[in-house]
Design a protein around this motif. Structure first.
Motif, PDB file in Angstrom:
ATOM      1  N   GLY A 109       0.750  -1.160  -0.166  1.00  0.00           N
ATOM      2  CA  GLY A 109       0.107  -0.102   0.137  1.00  0.00           C
ATOM      3  C   GLY A 109       0.875   1.258  -0.069  1.00  0.00           C
ATOM      4  N   ALA A 110       1.934   1.253   0.956  1.00  0.00           N
ATOM      5  CA  ALA A 110       2.728   2.347   0.866  1.00  0.00           C
ATOM      6  C   ALA A 110       3.720   2.636  -0.579  1.00  0.00           C
ATOM      7  CB  ALA A 110       3.730   2.391   1.848  1.00  0.00           C
ATOM      8  N   TYR A 111       3.879   1.585  -1.203  1.00  0.00           N
ATOM      9  CA  TYR A 111       4.539   1.719  -2.460  1.00  0.00           C
ATOM     10  C   TYR A 111       3.475   2.414  -3.505  1.00  0.00           C
ATOM     11  CZ  TYR A 111       6.243   0.448  -7.074  1.00  0.00           C
ATOM     12  OH  TYR A 111       6.781   0.612  -8.379  1.00  0.00           O
ATOM     13  N   LEU A 112       2.280   1.700  -3.350  1.00  0.00           N
ATOM     14  CA  LEU A 112       1.254   2.291  -4.268  1.00  0.00           C
ATOM     15  C   LEU A 112       1.084   3.635  -4.274  1.00  0.00           C
ATOM     16  CD1 LEU A 112      -1.297  -0.728  -4.231  1.00  0.00           C
ATOM     17  CD2 LEU A 112      -0.001  -0.056  -6.222  1.00  0.00           C
ATOM     18  N   GLY A 113       1.059   4.303  -2.762  1.00  0.00           N
ATOM     19  CA  GLY A 113       0.937   5.543  -2.540  1.00  0.00           C
ATOM     20  C   GLY A 113       2.401   6.524  -2.625  1.00  0.00           C
ATOM     21  N   GLY A 114       3.497   5.814  -3.371  1.00  0.00           N
ATOM     22  CA  GLY A 114       4.440   6.789  -3.695  1.00  0.00           C
ATOM     23  C   GLY A 114       5.624   6.617  -2.806  1.00  0.00           C
TER      24      GLY A 114
END
Ligand SMILES: [Mg+2]
Lengths: 184, 168
Positions: free
Chosen positions: B59-64
Protein backbone atom coordinates in the motif's frame (compact mmCIF):
# COMPACT_ATOMS: atom_id res chain seq x y z
CA UNK A 1 -29.18 -7.18 -0.51
CA UNK A 2 -26.07 -9.15 -1.39
CA UNK A 3 -22.53 -7.75 -1.83
CA UNK A 4 -23.14 -6.90 -5.51
CA UNK A 5 -26.11 -4.73 -4.56
CA UNK A 6 -24.08 -2.94 -1.88
CA UNK A 7 -21.24 -2.29 -4.34
CA UNK A 8 -23.73 -0.86 -6.83
CA UNK A 9 -25.01 1.64 -4.23
CA UNK A 10 -21.42 2.71 -3.48
CA UNK A 11 -20.58 3.84 -7.02
CA UNK A 12 -22.09 7.35 -6.72
CA UNK A 13 -20.26 8.07 -3.43
CA UNK A 14 -16.74 7.02 -4.48
CA UNK A 15 -15.86 10.34 -6.24
CA UNK A 16 -12.07 10.40 -6.55
CA UNK A 17 -11.45 8.09 -3.60
CA UNK A 18 -8.82 5.44 -4.01
CA UNK A 19 -10.35 1.97 -3.65
CA UNK A 20 -8.52 -1.19 -2.63
CA UNK A 21 -10.78 -4.17 -3.26
CA UNK A 22 -10.69 -7.65 -1.79
CA UNK A 23 -9.68 -10.71 -3.81
CA UNK A 24 -12.12 -12.83 -5.81
CA UNK A 25 -15.80 -12.03 -6.23
CA UNK A 26 -15.63 -8.53 -4.68
CA UNK A 27 -12.98 -7.30 -7.13
CA UNK A 28 -14.65 -9.08 -10.06
CA UNK A 29 -18.05 -7.61 -9.22
CA UNK A 30 -16.63 -4.10 -8.74
CA UNK A 31 -14.66 -4.28 -12.00
CA UNK A 32 -17.76 -5.36 -13.92
CA UNK A 33 -19.92 -2.65 -12.32
CA UNK A 34 -17.53 0.27 -12.84
CA UNK A 35 -13.88 -0.18 -13.71
CA UNK A 36 -11.82 2.91 -12.88
CA UNK A 37 -8.07 3.64 -12.60
CA UNK A 38 -8.53 4.44 -8.91
CA UNK A 39 -9.51 0.82 -8.21
CA UNK A 40 -6.76 -1.51 -7.03
CA UNK A 41 -7.97 -5.06 -7.57
CA UNK A 42 -6.42 -7.81 -5.51
CA UNK A 43 -5.86 -10.84 -7.71
CA UNK A 44 -4.35 -12.99 -4.98
CA UNK A 45 -3.17 -12.87 -1.37
CA UNK A 46 -6.21 -13.54 0.82
CA UNK A 47 -6.51 -11.24 3.82
CA UNK A 48 -4.32 -8.27 2.98
CA UNK A 49 -6.86 -5.78 1.58
CA UNK A 50 -7.11 -3.81 4.83
CA UNK A 51 -3.31 -3.78 5.21
CA UNK A 52 -2.78 -2.47 1.68
CA UNK A 53 -5.45 0.15 2.33
CA UNK A 54 -3.83 1.32 5.56
CA UNK A 55 -0.37 1.52 3.96
CA UNK A 56 -1.84 3.53 1.09
CA UNK A 57 -3.66 5.92 3.42
CA UNK A 58 -0.52 6.48 5.49
CA UNK A 59 1.54 7.17 2.36
CA UNK A 60 -0.58 9.89 0.74
CA UNK A 61 -3.46 12.23 1.50
CA UNK A 62 -6.32 11.21 -0.84
CA UNK A 63 -9.25 9.39 0.76
CA UNK A 64 -8.85 5.61 0.73
CA UNK A 65 -11.67 3.07 0.87
CA UNK A 66 -10.64 -0.52 1.46
CA UNK A 67 -13.52 -2.84 0.53
CA UNK A 68 -12.84 -5.97 2.50
CA UNK A 69 -14.87 -9.00 3.59
CA UNK A 70 -15.58 -10.84 6.81
CA UNK A 71 -13.65 -13.94 5.77
CA UNK A 72 -10.67 -11.88 4.68
CA UNK A 73 -10.54 -9.89 7.92
CA UNK A 74 -10.80 -13.11 9.94
CA UNK A 75 -7.78 -14.42 7.98
CA UNK A 76 -5.71 -11.36 8.98
CA UNK A 77 -7.49 -10.31 12.17
CA UNK A 78 -4.39 -8.71 13.72
CA UNK A 79 -4.75 -6.05 11.03
CA UNK A 80 -7.39 -4.44 13.24
CA UNK A 81 -4.80 -3.90 15.99
CA UNK A 82 -2.40 -2.29 13.51
CA UNK A 83 -5.19 -0.09 12.16
CA UNK A 84 -6.40 0.83 15.66
CA UNK A 85 -2.91 1.86 16.74
CA UNK A 86 -2.07 3.82 13.58
CA UNK A 87 -5.15 5.94 12.98
CA UNK A 88 -5.14 8.05 9.84
CA UNK A 89 -8.06 10.30 8.94
CA UNK A 90 -8.22 9.52 5.21
CA UNK A 91 -8.77 5.78 5.76
CA UNK A 92 -12.10 4.01 5.67
CA UNK A 93 -12.26 0.24 6.04
CA UNK A 94 -15.55 -1.20 4.80
CA UNK A 95 -16.02 -4.81 5.84
CA UNK A 96 -18.83 -6.27 3.76
CA UNK A 97 -19.98 -8.91 6.22
CA UNK A 98 -22.10 -11.48 4.46
CA UNK A 99 -21.18 -14.13 7.01
CA UNK A 100 -19.61 -16.36 4.39
CA UNK A 101 -16.57 -17.09 2.25
CA UNK A 102 -18.29 -15.83 -0.90
CA UNK A 103 -15.61 -16.62 -3.47
CA UNK A 104 -15.24 -20.26 -2.46
CA UNK A 105 -18.86 -21.39 -2.35
CA UNK A 106 -20.48 -19.42 0.47
CA UNK A 107 -19.20 -21.55 3.34
CA UNK A 108 -20.11 -19.85 6.65
CA UNK A 109 -17.47 -17.79 8.48
CA UNK A 110 -17.30 -17.38 12.25
CA UNK A 111 -18.65 -13.86 11.69
CA UNK A 112 -21.99 -15.56 10.99
CA UNK A 113 -21.66 -17.28 14.36
CA UNK A 114 -20.58 -15.81 17.68
CA UNK A 115 -17.91 -13.39 16.42
CA UNK A 116 -18.60 -9.66 16.04
CA UNK A 117 -15.99 -7.98 13.86
CA UNK A 118 -17.27 -4.57 15.01
CA UNK A 119 -16.58 -5.56 18.62
CA UNK A 120 -13.14 -6.89 17.67
CA UNK A 121 -12.32 -3.62 15.88
CA UNK A 122 -13.37 -1.61 18.93
CA UNK A 123 -11.36 -3.84 21.26
CA UNK A 124 -8.35 -3.36 18.96
CA UNK A 125 -8.47 0.39 19.53
CA UNK A 126 -10.38 1.57 16.47
CA UNK A 127 -12.27 4.60 17.75
CA UNK A 128 -14.96 5.04 15.10
CA UNK A 129 -16.66 1.73 14.34
CA UNK A 130 -20.09 1.64 12.71
CA UNK A 131 -22.16 -1.47 12.12
CA UNK A 132 -24.93 -0.85 9.60
CA UNK A 133 -27.38 -2.59 7.31
CA UNK A 134 -26.67 -3.18 3.65
CA UNK A 135 -29.23 -0.50 2.78
CA UNK A 136 -27.52 2.12 5.00
CA UNK A 137 -24.02 1.39 3.75
CA UNK A 138 -23.62 3.96 0.94
CA UNK A 139 -24.67 6.84 3.20
CA UNK A 140 -22.35 5.69 6.00
CA UNK A 141 -19.44 5.33 3.55
CA UNK A 142 -20.11 8.76 2.02
CA UNK A 143 -20.05 10.42 5.45
CA UNK A 144 -16.95 8.48 6.52
CA UNK A 145 -15.01 9.45 3.39
CA UNK A 146 -15.91 13.10 3.99
CA UNK A 147 -14.95 13.04 7.67
CA UNK A 148 -11.51 13.41 9.23
CA UNK A 149 -11.99 10.36 11.45
CA UNK A 150 -10.65 6.98 10.44
CA UNK A 151 -13.74 4.79 10.24
CA UNK A 152 -14.34 1.05 10.30
CA UNK A 153 -17.71 0.07 8.82
CA UNK A 154 -19.22 -3.39 9.15
CA UNK A 155 -22.00 -3.73 6.59
CA UNK A 156 -24.27 -6.67 7.32
CA UNK A 157 -25.61 -8.13 4.10
CA UNK A 158 -26.85 -11.40 2.68
CA UNK A 159 -24.62 -14.11 1.30
CA UNK A 160 -24.42 -14.53 -2.45
CA UNK A 161 -22.48 -13.67 -5.57
CA UNK A 162 -23.22 -12.56 -9.12
CA UNK A 163 -21.68 -14.42 -12.05
CA UNK A 164 -19.17 -11.99 -13.57
CA UNK A 165 -15.96 -12.60 -15.52
CA UNK A 166 -12.56 -12.95 -13.84
CA UNK A 167 -10.28 -9.91 -14.14
CA UNK A 168 -7.93 -10.33 -17.06
CA UNK A 169 -6.14 -7.00 -16.70
CA UNK A 170 -2.46 -7.60 -16.06
CA UNK A 171 -1.46 -6.92 -12.44
CA UNK A 172 1.34 -4.62 -13.58
CA UNK A 173 -1.22 -2.58 -15.54
CA UNK A 174 -3.54 -2.43 -12.51
CA UNK A 175 -0.70 -1.15 -10.32
CA UNK A 176 0.66 1.25 -12.96
CA UNK A 177 -2.62 3.00 -13.72
CA UNK A 178 -3.49 3.09 -10.01
CA UNK A 179 -0.18 4.77 -9.15
CA UNK A 180 -0.76 7.32 -11.94
CA UNK A 181 -4.14 8.06 -10.37
CA UNK A 182 -2.51 8.49 -6.95
CA UNK A 183 -0.03 10.96 -8.42
CA UNK A 184 -2.65 12.85 -10.44
CA UNK B 1 22.07 0.57 22.96
CA UNK B 2 22.47 0.78 19.18
CA UNK B 3 25.89 0.19 17.65
CA UNK B 4 27.58 2.15 14.89
CA UNK B 5 26.55 -0.53 12.39
CA UNK B 6 22.88 0.01 13.26
CA UNK B 7 23.20 3.73 12.56
CA UNK B 8 25.07 3.04 9.32
CA UNK B 9 22.34 0.68 8.08
CA UNK B 10 19.62 3.22 8.82
CA UNK B 11 21.66 6.01 7.20
CA UNK B 12 21.92 3.85 4.08
CA UNK B 13 18.15 3.24 4.09
CA UNK B 14 17.51 6.98 4.29
CA UNK B 15 20.10 7.90 1.67
CA UNK B 16 18.49 5.42 -0.73
CA UNK B 17 15.07 6.94 -0.21
CA UNK B 18 13.52 4.32 2.07
CA UNK B 19 10.85 6.26 3.96
CA UNK B 20 8.43 3.54 5.15
CA UNK B 21 9.46 0.55 7.26
CA UNK B 22 7.43 -2.22 8.78
CA UNK B 23 8.89 -4.78 11.12
CA UNK B 24 8.39 -7.83 13.24
CA UNK B 25 11.25 -7.71 15.73
CA UNK B 26 14.28 -9.97 16.17
CA UNK B 27 16.90 -9.62 18.89
CA UNK B 28 19.67 -9.16 16.31
CA UNK B 29 17.76 -6.28 14.70
CA UNK B 30 16.78 -4.49 17.91
CA UNK B 31 19.46 -1.81 17.46
CA UNK B 32 18.35 -1.05 13.90
CA UNK B 33 14.75 -0.74 15.04
CA UNK B 34 15.78 1.57 17.87
CA UNK B 35 17.59 3.89 15.45
CA UNK B 36 14.64 3.80 13.02
CA UNK B 37 12.32 4.95 15.77
CA UNK B 38 14.60 7.98 16.27
CA UNK B 39 14.72 8.72 12.53
CA UNK B 40 12.05 11.18 11.42
CA UNK B 41 12.73 10.51 7.72
CA UNK B 42 11.31 7.00 8.14
CA UNK B 43 7.70 6.19 9.00
CA UNK B 44 7.80 2.98 11.07
CA UNK B 45 4.60 0.94 11.33
CA UNK B 46 5.22 -2.31 13.21
CA UNK B 47 3.16 -5.28 12.03
CA UNK B 48 1.99 -8.38 13.84
CA UNK B 49 2.97 -10.83 11.15
CA UNK B 50 5.18 -10.46 8.11
CA UNK B 51 2.51 -11.09 5.47
CA UNK B 52 0.45 -8.31 7.02
CA UNK B 53 3.60 -6.16 6.92
CA UNK B 54 4.07 -6.83 3.21
CA UNK B 55 0.47 -5.69 2.68
CA UNK B 56 1.34 -2.41 4.40
CA UNK B 57 4.45 -2.10 2.22
CA UNK B 58 2.44 -2.76 -0.95
CA UNK B 59 0.00 0.00 0.00
CA UNK B 60 2.79 2.42 0.87
CA UNK B 61 4.48 1.70 -2.48
CA UNK B 62 1.23 2.30 -4.39
CA UNK B 63 0.95 5.56 -2.46
CA UNK B 64 4.36 6.75 -3.67
CA UNK B 65 6.63 5.78 -0.79
CA UNK B 66 9.68 3.47 -0.76
CA UNK B 67 9.00 0.70 1.75
CA UNK B 68 11.26 -1.89 3.37
CA UNK B 69 10.51 -4.75 5.74
CA UNK B 70 12.62 -5.86 8.67
CA UNK B 71 12.05 -9.47 9.73
CA UNK B 72 13.54 -12.79 10.80
CA UNK B 73 14.31 -15.62 8.37
CA UNK B 74 11.79 -17.87 10.13
CA UNK B 75 9.12 -15.58 8.64
CA UNK B 76 9.91 -16.84 5.13
CA UNK B 77 7.57 -19.65 6.13
CA UNK B 78 4.83 -17.04 6.47
CA UNK B 79 5.30 -14.89 3.38
CA UNK B 80 5.78 -17.25 0.41
CA UNK B 81 2.28 -16.65 -0.98
CA UNK B 82 2.44 -12.90 -0.36
CA UNK B 83 5.80 -12.60 -2.12
CA UNK B 84 4.55 -14.58 -5.14
CA UNK B 85 1.02 -13.20 -5.54
CA UNK B 86 1.43 -9.61 -4.35
CA UNK B 87 4.98 -8.30 -4.34
CA UNK B 88 6.24 -10.24 -7.38
CA UNK B 89 2.94 -10.48 -9.32
CA UNK B 90 2.45 -6.67 -9.28
CA UNK B 91 6.23 -6.03 -9.60
CA UNK B 92 6.88 -4.07 -6.43
CA UNK B 93 10.37 -3.29 -5.10
CA UNK B 94 10.77 -4.52 -1.53
CA UNK B 95 14.08 -4.83 0.31
CA UNK B 96 13.82 -7.38 3.11
CA UNK B 97 16.39 -6.81 5.85
CA UNK B 98 16.47 -10.25 7.42
CA UNK B 99 17.99 -11.52 10.61
CA UNK B 100 19.55 -14.83 9.52
CA UNK B 101 19.06 -16.85 12.66
CA UNK B 102 20.33 -20.41 12.97
CA UNK B 103 23.81 -19.90 11.53
CA UNK B 104 27.13 -20.46 13.36
CA UNK B 105 26.99 -18.69 16.70
CA UNK B 106 23.29 -19.47 17.22
CA UNK B 107 22.29 -20.54 20.72
CA UNK B 108 18.76 -21.75 20.02
CA UNK B 109 18.73 -25.13 18.25
CA UNK B 110 15.25 -24.69 16.80
CA UNK B 111 16.44 -21.66 14.80
CA UNK B 112 18.72 -23.95 12.79
CA UNK B 113 15.69 -25.71 11.32
CA UNK B 114 14.50 -22.69 9.29
CA UNK B 115 18.09 -21.62 8.57
CA UNK B 116 18.36 -24.87 6.59
CA UNK B 117 15.50 -23.76 4.34
CA UNK B 118 16.26 -20.04 4.11
CA UNK B 119 18.44 -19.85 1.00
CA UNK B 120 16.56 -22.70 -0.67
CA UNK B 121 13.24 -20.88 -0.29
CA UNK B 122 14.72 -17.61 -1.56
CA UNK B 123 16.30 -19.40 -4.52
CA UNK B 124 13.03 -21.20 -5.30
CA UNK B 125 11.26 -17.80 -5.32
CA UNK B 126 13.97 -16.29 -7.61
CA UNK B 127 14.65 -13.56 -5.06
CA UNK B 128 18.04 -11.80 -5.36
CA UNK B 129 19.78 -12.73 -2.11
CA UNK B 130 22.75 -11.12 -0.37
CA UNK B 131 24.44 -12.54 2.72
CA UNK B 132 26.23 -10.23 5.18
CA UNK B 133 28.71 -12.44 7.07
CA UNK B 134 31.52 -9.99 7.86
CA UNK B 135 31.01 -6.40 9.05
CA UNK B 136 32.57 -4.97 5.89
CA UNK B 137 29.85 -6.68 3.80
CA UNK B 138 27.51 -3.87 4.87
CA UNK B 139 29.24 -1.65 2.28
CA UNK B 140 27.08 -3.42 -0.34
CA UNK B 141 23.82 -2.17 1.17
CA UNK B 142 23.36 1.09 -0.80
CA UNK B 143 23.95 -0.75 -4.07
CA UNK B 144 21.50 -3.51 -3.12
CA UNK B 145 18.83 -0.96 -2.23
CA UNK B 146 19.30 0.86 -5.55
CA UNK B 147 19.21 -2.47 -7.40
CA UNK B 148 15.93 -3.32 -5.67
CA UNK B 149 14.26 -0.14 -6.94
CA UNK B 150 15.69 -0.52 -10.44
CA UNK B 151 14.56 -4.13 -10.82
CA UNK B 152 11.21 -3.72 -8.96
CA UNK B 153 11.74 -6.99 -7.14
CA UNK B 154 11.81 -8.16 -3.57
CA UNK B 155 15.39 -8.66 -2.44
CA UNK B 156 16.73 -10.44 0.64
CA UNK B 157 19.59 -9.16 2.79
CA UNK B 158 20.54 -11.93 5.20
CA UNK B 159 22.49 -10.79 8.26
CA UNK B 160 23.94 -13.60 10.36
CA UNK B 161 25.30 -13.94 13.90
CA UNK B 162 28.92 -13.57 12.77
CA UNK B 163 28.07 -10.26 11.10
CA UNK B 164 26.31 -8.87 14.16
CA UNK B 165 28.86 -10.34 16.59
CA UNK B 166 31.87 -8.73 14.91
CA UNK B 167 30.23 -5.44 13.93
CA UNK B 168 31.05 -2.34 15.95
MG1 LIG C 1 -17.75 -12.80 3.21
Amino acid sequence: MIRYDVLKTLLPVLDDSLVVCNIGSPSQELASLADRPGNFYMLGTMGLCSSIGLGLALAQSKPVLAIDGDGSVLTNMATLATIGNNPVGNFVLLIIDNGSYGSTGDQPTYASGKTSLAAVASACGCETVIECTAEETAKVVKDALASDAMTIIVSKCESGNVAVPVIETDPVVIAHRFMAEVAR
Amino acid sequence: MPKQIDQQIVDDLVSQGIDFVTSVPCKQLAGVLEVIDQTTAIKHVPSNKEDEGMGLCAGAYLGGMRPAIIMQNTALGVVVNTLATLIQFYRMPLPMLISYRGEVGEKVACQVEMALHTKALLAQLHIPTYHFHRPEDVAELPGILAHTQMSKKPTAILTDASFWGAAQ
